[in-house]
Design an enzyme around this catalytic site. Structure first.
Site, mmCIF file in Angstrom:
data_model
loop_
_atom_site.group_PDB
_atom_site.id
_atom_site.type_symbol
_atom_site.label_atom_id
_atom_site.label_comp_id
_atom_site.label_asym_id
_atom_site.label_seq_id
_atom_site.Cartn_x
_atom_site.Cartn_y
_atom_site.Cartn_z
ATOM 1 N N LYS A 58 0.823 -1.212 0.000
ATOM 2 C CA LYS A 58 0.000 0.000 0.000
ATOM 3 C C LYS A 58 0.859 1.264 0.000
ATOM 4 O O LYS A 58 0.511 2.244 -0.657
ATOM 5 C CB LYS A 58 -0.954 0.011 1.202
ATOM 6 C CG LYS A 58 -2.081 -0.993 1.049
ATOM 7 C CD LYS A 58 -3.158 -0.839 2.104
ATOM 8 C CE LYS A 58 -4.273 -1.830 1.854
ATOM 9 N NZ LYS A 58 -5.222 -1.928 2.960
ATOM 10 N N LYS A 111 -5.308 -9.922 -6.314
ATOM 11 C CA LYS A 111 -6.550 -10.180 -5.569
ATOM 12 C C LYS A 111 -7.605 -9.110 -5.859
ATOM 13 O O LYS A 111 -7.261 -7.957 -6.147
ATOM 14 C CB LYS A 111 -6.251 -10.305 -4.072
ATOM 15 C CG LYS A 111 -6.293 -9.027 -3.336
ATOM 16 C CD LYS A 111 -6.117 -9.149 -1.852
ATOM 17 C CE LYS A 111 -5.970 -7.707 -1.398
ATOM 18 N NZ LYS A 111 -5.698 -7.394 -0.090
ATOM 19 N N LYS A 148 -10.858 -3.515 -2.937
ATOM 20 C CA LYS A 148 -11.654 -2.292 -2.919
ATOM 21 C C LYS A 148 -10.811 -1.092 -3.322
ATOM 22 O O LYS A 148 -11.306 -0.099 -3.793
ATOM 23 C CB LYS A 148 -12.195 -2.041 -1.494
ATOM 24 C CG LYS A 148 -13.504 -2.765 -1.208
ATOM 25 C CD LYS A 148 -14.069 -2.397 0.163
ATOM 26 C CE LYS A 148 -13.347 -3.106 1.274
ATOM 27 N NZ LYS A 148 -13.877 -2.904 2.602
HETATM 28 P P1 TYM Z 1 -10.817 -5.372 4.604
HETATM 29 O O1 TYM Z 1 -11.837 -4.339 4.944
HETATM 30 O O2 TYM Z 1 -9.799 -5.059 3.573
HETATM 31 O O3 TYM Z 1 -11.513 -6.696 4.151
HETATM 32 C C1 TYM Z 1 -12.513 -7.297 4.940
HETATM 33 C C2 TYM Z 1 -12.395 -8.812 4.862
HETATM 34 O O4 TYM Z 1 -12.486 -9.244 3.503
HETATM 35 C C3 TYM Z 1 -11.383 -10.109 3.213
HETATM 36 N N1 TYM Z 1 -11.012 -9.929 1.810
HETATM 37 C C4 TYM Z 1 -10.898 -10.928 0.932
HETATM 38 N N2 TYM Z 1 -11.077 -12.258 1.064
HETATM 39 C C5 TYM Z 1 -10.899 -13.011 -0.044
HETATM 40 N N3 TYM Z 1 -10.566 -12.519 -1.251
HETATM 41 C C6 TYM Z 1 -10.367 -11.184 -1.430
HETATM 42 N N4 TYM Z 1 -10.049 -10.710 -2.621
HETATM 43 C C7 TYM Z 1 -10.534 -10.333 -0.299
HETATM 44 N N5 TYM Z 1 -10.432 -8.996 -0.112
HETATM 45 C C8 TYM Z 1 -10.729 -8.768 1.177
HETATM 46 C C9 TYM Z 1 -10.276 -9.665 4.147
HETATM 47 O O5 TYM Z 1 -9.336 -10.698 4.341
HETATM 48 C C10 TYM Z 1 -11.035 -9.319 5.399
HETATM 49 O O6 TYM Z 1 -11.251 -10.463 6.187
HETATM 50 N N6 TYM Z 1 -7.500 -5.095 8.285
HETATM 51 C C11 TYM Z 1 -8.805 -5.641 7.924
HETATM 52 C C12 TYM Z 1 -9.924 -5.156 8.825
HETATM 53 C C13 TYM Z 1 -9.711 -5.388 10.283
HETATM 54 C C14 TYM Z 1 -9.751 -6.630 10.959
HETATM 55 C C15 TYM Z 1 -9.524 -6.324 12.345
HETATM 56 C C16 TYM Z 1 -9.967 -7.929 10.546
HETATM 57 C C17 TYM Z 1 -9.450 -4.431 11.218
HETATM 58 N N7 TYM Z 1 -9.349 -5.009 12.450
HETATM 59 C C18 TYM Z 1 -9.471 -7.339 13.295
HETATM 60 C C19 TYM Z 1 -9.928 -8.945 11.514
HETATM 61 C C20 TYM Z 1 -9.694 -8.627 12.864
HETATM 62 C C21 TYM Z 1 -9.089 -5.204 6.514
HETATM 63 O O7 TYM Z 1 -8.537 -4.296 5.989
HETATM 64 O O8 TYM Z 1 -10.103 -5.863 5.938
#
Ligand code: TYM
Length: 322
Positions: A109, A190, A193
């Site tokens: 990022k 992947k 967003k």
């Molecule tokens: P975020 O908001 O980017 O994504 C949310 C969840 O979606 C999953 N994900 C995917 N899974 C499969 N294929 C993909 N292409 C894909 N893109 C996104 C992510 O793995 C995630 O589970 N840092 C985290 C948010 C967070 C969090 C936490 C998660 C903050 N605190 C504590 C778990 C525990 C994030 O940016 O997710």
């Protein structure tokens, strides 16, 4: 068993978010599950404040629309529970600069940005705070979050060794299919967003005709052999993986049933639309009655604060804060 997971309110949710995380959130929920729209994490990305507010409401509605029930577990907005930011500071003092420098998401990022926010660097510590504040044993996430959960474990172990047994050591729970959904146009990257790829990303709220168009136009290969082989055939394997997540079968078993890419794509589009239609409908109902989302947020804040406050105070005391 206590579960925690979070999702950033940074725009419309896509099927990677659904198959990687949200589907599991709904399936695994019980009285002990805690799910959060992590709006503090989203501050690492530049967004107009008015749009940011809408994104948080959208994300809340999406979480509820996939079947997460606020009457069963806890659903809340991260910024409403101040212990997350407070715990973040305690844990920044237990995490090393070197550890954070090794995080691949930070490296990826920060390469895409000209001015890198300090918050992007310490982001994984806030994530560790989220998980540890609830003494979560399991964290349902997609593959891209595995390294962050690994760091969370290390920080928790270090804290417990240094200051006493305060935290539960969590583990990541990944779905058997769909843990890493790839972009349909660029299947070696992947689905995301934060990268614009209109034809490569299927959103939960896409029209059925768009879903069909995107699936039919998905990049595959020219050898014509329907086979699950992520290395040699990343595009087709990604479609099989998505299909497997929908059908509860293995990608290999599904592949054996098709001779032609076109037939596989047509069936996949139909299955996807059948899965997404009720989610989109529920989303629109929820988004139309804003009072409902506000009520869920308020109730969730109370429940989450009660747990997080206790664990925060214990951690602060263990570190020697009066
Ligand atoms: P975020 O908001 O980017 O994504 C949310 C969840 O979606 C999953 N994900 C995917 N899974 C499969 N294929 C993909 N292409 C894909 N893109 C996104 C992510 O793995 C995630 O589970 N840092 C985290 C948010 C967070 C969090 C936490 C998660 C903050 N605190 C504590 C778990 C525990 C994030 O940016 O997710």
């Amino acid at each position: 068993m206590r579960l925690f997971s979070g999702i950033q309110p940074t725009g419309p949710m896509h099927i990677g978010n659904y198959f990687g995380a949200l589907k599991q959130w709904a399936e695994m929920q019980d009285a002990e599950s805690v799910y959060s729209v992590v709006d503090l994490h989203a501050l690492t990305i530049d967004t107009d404040p008015l749009i940011r507010r809408e994104y948080s409401l959208d994300a809340m509605a999406s979480v509820l629309a996939v079947g997460v029930d606020p009457l069963v577990g806890t659903v809340f907005l991260q910024s409403r529970v101040p212990y997350h930011a407070q715990m973040n500071w305690l844990l920044e003092c237990v995490t090393s600069f070197g550890e954070l420098s090794r995080m691949t998401q930070f490296k990826e990022k920060s390469e895409r940005q000209t001015s890198v926010r300090a918050g992007l660097f310490t982001y994984p510590v806030l994530m560790a705070s989220d998980v540890l504040l609830y003494r979560s044993a399991q964290v349902p996430v997609g593959e891209d979050q595995r390294q962050h959960i690994e760091l969370t474990r290390e920080v928790a172990l270090r804290f417990n060794n240094r200051y006493g047994e305060v935290f539960t050591i969590p583990e990541a729970v990944l779905p058997s299919a769909g843990a890493r959904v790839m972009d349909l146009q660029e299947p070696t990257r992947k689905m995301s967003k934060s990268v614009s790829s209109p034809l490569g990303t299927i959103y939960l709220l896409d029209d059925p005709a768009d879903v069909e168009k995107k699936v039919m136009k998905a990049v595959t290969d020219t050898d014509g052999d329907v086979r699950y082989d992520p290395e040699a055939k990343p595009g087709l394997s990604n479609l099989l993986e998505i299909f497997a997540a929908l059908a509860g079968e293995t990608p290999v078993a599904l592949a054996s049933r098709y001779q032609r890419y076109g037939d596989l794509k047509a069936d996949l589009a139909e299955r996807l639309n059948a899965c997404l239609a009720p989610i989109a409908q529920r989303y629109r109902e929820l988004r139309a009655e804003e009072g409902e989302i506000e009520r869920v947020i308020n109730e969730g804040t109370e429940r989450a604060s009660a747990i997080a406050g206790e664990v925060y105070r214990e951690a602060a005391r263990a570190m020697g804060l009066l």
